[in-house]
Design a protein around this motif. Sequence first.
Motif, PDB file in Angstrom:
ATOM      1  N   ILE A 638       0.839  -1.202   0.000  1.00  0.00           N
ATOM      2  CA  ILE A 638       0.000   0.000   0.000  1.00  0.00           C
ATOM      3  C   ILE A 638       0.873   1.251   0.000  1.00  0.00           C
ATOM      4  N   SER A 641       2.197   1.785  -3.404  1.00  0.00           N
ATOM      5  CA  SER A 641       1.151   2.298  -4.293  1.00  0.00           C
ATOM      6  C   SER A 641       0.964   3.798  -4.096  1.00  0.00           C
ATOM      7  N   TYR A 642       0.988   4.248  -2.853  1.00  0.00           N
ATOM      8  CA  TYR A 642       0.829   5.669  -2.564  1.00  0.00           C
ATOM      9  C   TYR A 642       1.976   6.479  -3.166  1.00  0.00           C
ATOM     10  N   LEU A 687      -6.874   6.395  -0.987  1.00  0.00           N
ATOM     11  CA  LEU A 687      -5.502   5.882  -0.999  1.00  0.00           C
ATOM     12  C   LEU A 687      -4.675   6.510   0.119  1.00  0.00           C
ATOM     13  N   ALA A 690      -5.590   4.847   3.399  1.00  0.00           N
ATOM     14  CA  ALA A 690      -4.993   3.506   3.464  1.00  0.00           C
ATOM     15  C   ALA A 690      -3.494   3.598   3.738  1.00  0.00           C
ATOM     16  N   GLU A 705      -8.688  -4.206   1.396  1.00  0.00           N
ATOM     17  CA  GLU A 705      -8.083  -2.880   1.473  1.00  0.00           C
ATOM     18  C   GLU A 705      -6.886  -2.768   0.539  1.00  0.00           C
ATOM     19  N   ALA A 709      -6.555  -0.142  -2.612  1.00  0.00           N
ATOM     20  CA  ALA A 709      -5.430   0.784  -2.749  1.00  0.00           C
ATOM     21  C   ALA A 709      -4.753   0.620  -4.098  1.00  0.00           C
ATOM     22  N   ASN A 712      -7.030   2.209  -6.809  1.00  0.00           N
ATOM     23  CA  ASN A 712      -6.979   3.669  -6.764  1.00  0.00           C
ATOM     24  C   ASN A 712      -5.649   4.200  -7.304  1.00  0.00           C
ATOM     25  N   SER A 713      -4.569   3.551  -6.913  1.00  0.00           N
ATOM     26  CA  SER A 713      -3.252   3.982  -7.387  1.00  0.00           C
ATOM     27  C   SER A 713      -3.128   3.830  -8.895  1.00  0.00           C
TER      28      SER A 713
END
Length: 737
Positions: A638, A641-642, A687, A690, A705, A709, A712-713
């Motif tokens: 996660i 990804s962010y 995102l 998360a 979750e 994420a 969304n990413s």
Amino acid sequence: MADNLVQPAYIRSTRPTEDKAAISLWLYAAGLVVTLVGVSTVSYGFGDPSFTVLTVGLSVIGYIFSIMTRKLNLRIQAVQAPAFILLALALVALVSSSNFTSLIIPDAASKDKLLMLQTLIVWVAVLQSYTLTTDSTVLFACVPCMTSLSLMSVRDTDPLIQQAFLVFISAATFLMVHDNYLQTLRSRRLCRITGSKDFFLGQMGLAVGCLIGSLALANVVQVPIQALGTTLFGNVAAPDGNRTGLLSSLMPGLQVTEHHHIALATGPTANSDVPVMQVNTSYQGTLYWQGATYTVFTGRSFINPDTSSNLLRQIPSSDQGLGYGYAQVPLSVFRMVPQILDLPDKQMKDSTVIRQQISVTGGSFSTLYGADKIERIQGTFSTLAGNSSGTIFTNDNMIKGTTYTVFSRVACQDPAKLRQAPYAPGDFPQPVTEMCLQTSVNDVNDSRLQQLANSITKGLTNEYDKASAIRQYISSHCDYNLNAPAAPHGVNVVDYFMFNSHQGYCDLFAAAMVILCRYAGVPARLASGFLEGDPGSNGVWVVRASQKHLWAEVFFPHYGWINFDATGGSKDITKHTTAPGTNTSFLHWIQSNGPVPVAAVILVCGILCYVLKVEILDKLRSGERRKRGQTTPSSSQIIASYFAVVTALEKHGIRRPPSLTSTEFAAQVATKLTWTDDAYSEALFSLTAAFERAAYGAHEADTAELQSARNNSTMLVKVLTAQDSRRVLNTRSFAWS
């Protein structure tokens, strides 16, 4: 929508592939230090100032060029064609010039295979400075410079090389650690950004730590590097002599000088046949070109306790001067300062005044050399100074082509007359008795050396026969070996030489001659300089770096100081031994130098083991886990990804300030940028939430979750990297609140 087609300034001024702020001047500065240390140290060793200025100047220009190409968003391919054209034109111009060879390849390198290799490496380092297109490529500046310094240490162990190595280690370590720091900083790991002040202090502390650690490391790697160099290139390094007093004045370009301190039995050394000067004289006897004398023996070295110096008195000259081009350079004549240990000229029976014309052919000299007792010097010097050791030096370094004339008084060489010289304690001047009969070290005499001197000179009644017997004994019982190992720590090196090792080079032969003469009641001192050299035509002697030498001088009342060289006549076993002496000599060297090298070896081994574990074993284990289906923890995925979205925003010039949390950053982006679809703002908030749970929470995210994420990413990155992304973002203006 028409306004949306206008690309904002922050997008137009930013490279799509790399942000201009990513240029680290600290990184380039450290890289420049690394390059300059490698290039200037080797170039200085060639004895050609123009080559040093050329390579150093081109390196500085190269770093400036590399920075400017990045600042101006130029690709290296865009300047390759013009650069090759200019290089070709420059080569044509140089080839048509008679100075082409000496400009690109110094004269010293054209006659020495190791120097030629160093020349090629120097030019690789110079050219590399023009190809530093990213911060990470600056790291590769360490490769040619480390190679050149290693080869330089093979040739010479002068303190200058050791100091350059320490600077290199500090700058290179700072370079690598700082690059790693920047990589971490750019990743915005957990959004923790270090303040510039803390960063600066931390990096400076790290550089100091690297410098201290490199002190031990330099001593550890010195012996194996020299052994490897001797194996690959033979004995091409430094001429026979000693590291502190001799090796600092060996190779062309290194400072040829004399010191107040001569260390003895320091380990393997080597030779070089590079010519350093020519001497023209009509004298028919054997001469040594003396630069300094030493009186005080410490057990492991000879020193001169008086370090003061005085300007030589200048006297009028009848010569008009030397012609250089259209100018006439006036000659100056300097008279040598009387020495406390020398006899006045009128008291030196049967002495002869001789004239020597000396020309520098290699190296950079600060010491003037001449035969025996120098009376006066004639040359184009503004000032000259002398000290109590007989050393004459100038503040203006003498380079290739410098010529000066020495007038020396040579003592009587007739053995029959020297045997008739008075030999009683009262016949020696008081300064000679006080300074040149010293045998004790820390107020303790060596009983074995005393007994040996007595046995060698038993039944002999004059100085000359005693000194001759001692010289004969040393040369017949000890072998000449450039690969002789260093004497153990804490021993009297003369005692160790005469009773244990029985091998060494000129430093130990000369020291043993001096000390045994003193134990026999014969005043003696150590002399440093050059052997006579190789005979040339018309009375010219060619003196080479390998002929840097130490010998003994014995005092005879009414005659003065007479040269006695115990090295002559000894058996040379250098070719039959390997440096550093035996298969276990490296361990012996470590053990004989106290606990510091041992601790350094343990530290280096520990670092190597750690690097092997982190870089190899851990990666192999990680690969095995991946093969077995063990995936990266969901929280880490996660976070990754962010950061993919954060990186995509940065390509549009939108960076997260250190003062904003991740939630505040998302709110600012959502407020300032009007998305064409509200789903993008919702995806960014989802995102971000998360990410905060993954980064700061105590539990791993569940599958749902994680998948949310990722989705969304992927959506945000796809939108931000699309060719028409400026249509998706309504980016009329963007400024932080």
